[in-house]
Motif scaffolding. Structure first.
Motif, short mmCIF file in Angstrom:
data_model
loop_
_atom_site.label_atom_id
_atom_site.label_comp_id
_atom_site.label_asym_id
_atom_site.label_seq_id
_atom_site.Cartn_x
_atom_site.Cartn_y
_atom_site.Cartn_z
N LYS A 1 5.91 -3.73 11.33
CA LYS A 1 5.58 -4.51 10.05
C LYS A 1 5.17 -3.62 8.91
O LYS A 1 4.25 -2.73 8.93
N SER B 1 0.94 -17.45 8.97
CA SER B 1 -0.11 -17.73 8.12
C SER B 1 -0.10 -19.42 8.47
O SER B 1 -0.36 -20.46 7.47
N ASP C 1 0.00 -15.42 17.15
CA ASP C 1 -0.62 -14.63 15.95
C ASP C 1 -1.84 -14.25 16.44
O ASP C 1 -2.78 -14.77 15.98
N ARG D 1 -1.67 -19.25 3.46
CA ARG D 1 -2.40 -18.69 2.43
C ARG D 1 -1.67 -19.18 0.79
O ARG D 1 -2.36 -19.33 -0.02
N ASN E 1 -1.89 -8.05 12.90
CA ASN E 1 -2.16 -7.43 11.71
C ASN E 1 -3.49 -6.75 11.94
O ASN E 1 -4.16 -6.79 12.88
C1 E4P Z 1 1.36 -12.75 10.66
O1 E4P Z 1 2.13 -12.05 10.82
C2 E4P Z 1 0.36 -12.76 9.67
O2 E4P Z 1 -0.42 -11.81 9.44
C3 E4P Z 1 -0.65 -13.85 9.70
O3 E4P Z 1 0.28 -14.99 10.06
C4 E4P Z 1 -1.58 -14.28 8.32
O4 E4P Z 1 -2.42 -15.28 8.83
P1 E4P Z 1 -3.65 -15.80 7.94
O5 E4P Z 1 -3.25 -16.21 6.66
O6 E4P Z 1 -4.29 -16.99 8.77
O7 E4P Z 1 -4.51 -14.42 8.03
#
Ligand code: E4P
Length: 228
Positions: A83, A165, A6, A132, A28
């Protein structure tokens, strides 16, 4: 279980991909901003390093623009997974892109009914954000368990559960125990998976004892091996 990185940090991706254990990459907008690189360029470079799915996120919120963005991103490389956010416009875009043969990762999933909708839209991946949810006092892993259980009831669903996440190695372990297909993790967490203090301690002891024997497994072959 597949391991995705990630990050949009190409040096980290190259380094860990060399282990042969990286099955894909997710990015992202926040990770691209952190890299300081041009979005299209960095994603193109990642696609040359990792053969598996590389997620590139759309930034429009309306269907028509999101679809145009998704089609443009899909042209970067064969292993792009576009995405889209878990919104009505995102899922509408998902359906069209999937019909065109493009992989789609539906992101920002925070509930099991949302995951059900994504599977019905034919998503290649659903991304529940476990960290999150934990951050606001809910359980990310309960959500993963629910999604895995729901998808198992319907063998016609081909959507893979991509746990996102991820904040620590326990998230990876728990996701694996639940049978999630993929975990996407920051490079630092993948590195943590390798390490255990007893591995380091044991290795140091073996090497110290080996040194005492004065032997070398490669012996005279050592220079030939180094040249390879
Ligand atoms: C991956 O596709 C997500 O965008 C990412 O894992 C989000 O992670 P974060 O909550 O640490 O920003």
């Amino acid at each position: 279980m597949k391991f995705f990185l990630d990050t949009a940090d190409i040096a980290e991706i190259r380094d860990l991909a060399a282990t042969g254990l990286v099955d894909g990459v997710t990015t992202n907008p926040s990770l691209v901003a952190k890299s300081g690189r041009n979005f299209i360029e960095v994603v193109r470079e990642i696609c040359t390093v990792v053969a598996g799915p590389v997620s590139a996120e759309t930034t429009a919120t309306d269907h028509a623009t999101m679809l145009a963005e998704g089609r443009k991103l899909a042209k970067i490389a064969r292993n792009i997974a576009v995405k889209v956010p878990l919104t009505p416009d995102g899922l509408k875009t998902c359906k069209v892109l999937r019909a065109e043969g493009t992989m789609v990762n539906v992101t920002l999933c925070f509930s099991a009914p949302q995951a059900l909708l994504a599977a019905k839209a034919g998503a290649s991946f659903i991304s529940p954000f476990v960290g999150r949810l934990d951050d606001i006092g809910e359980s990310g892993m309960v959500l993963v368990r629910d999604i895995v259980e729901i998808y198992r009831q319907y063998p016609n669903f081909k959507t893979e559960v991509l746990v996102a996440s991820i904040r620590h190695p326990m998230h990876v372990l728990e996701a694996a125990k639940l049978g999630a297909h993929v975990g996407t993790m920051p490079p630092a967490i993948m590195r943590q998976l390798f390490s255990h203090p007893l591995t380091d301690k044991g290795l140091a002891a073996f090497l110290a004892d080996w040194k005492k024997t004065g032997q070398s497994i490669l012996g005279d072959d050592k220079s030939a091996a180094a040249a390879e």
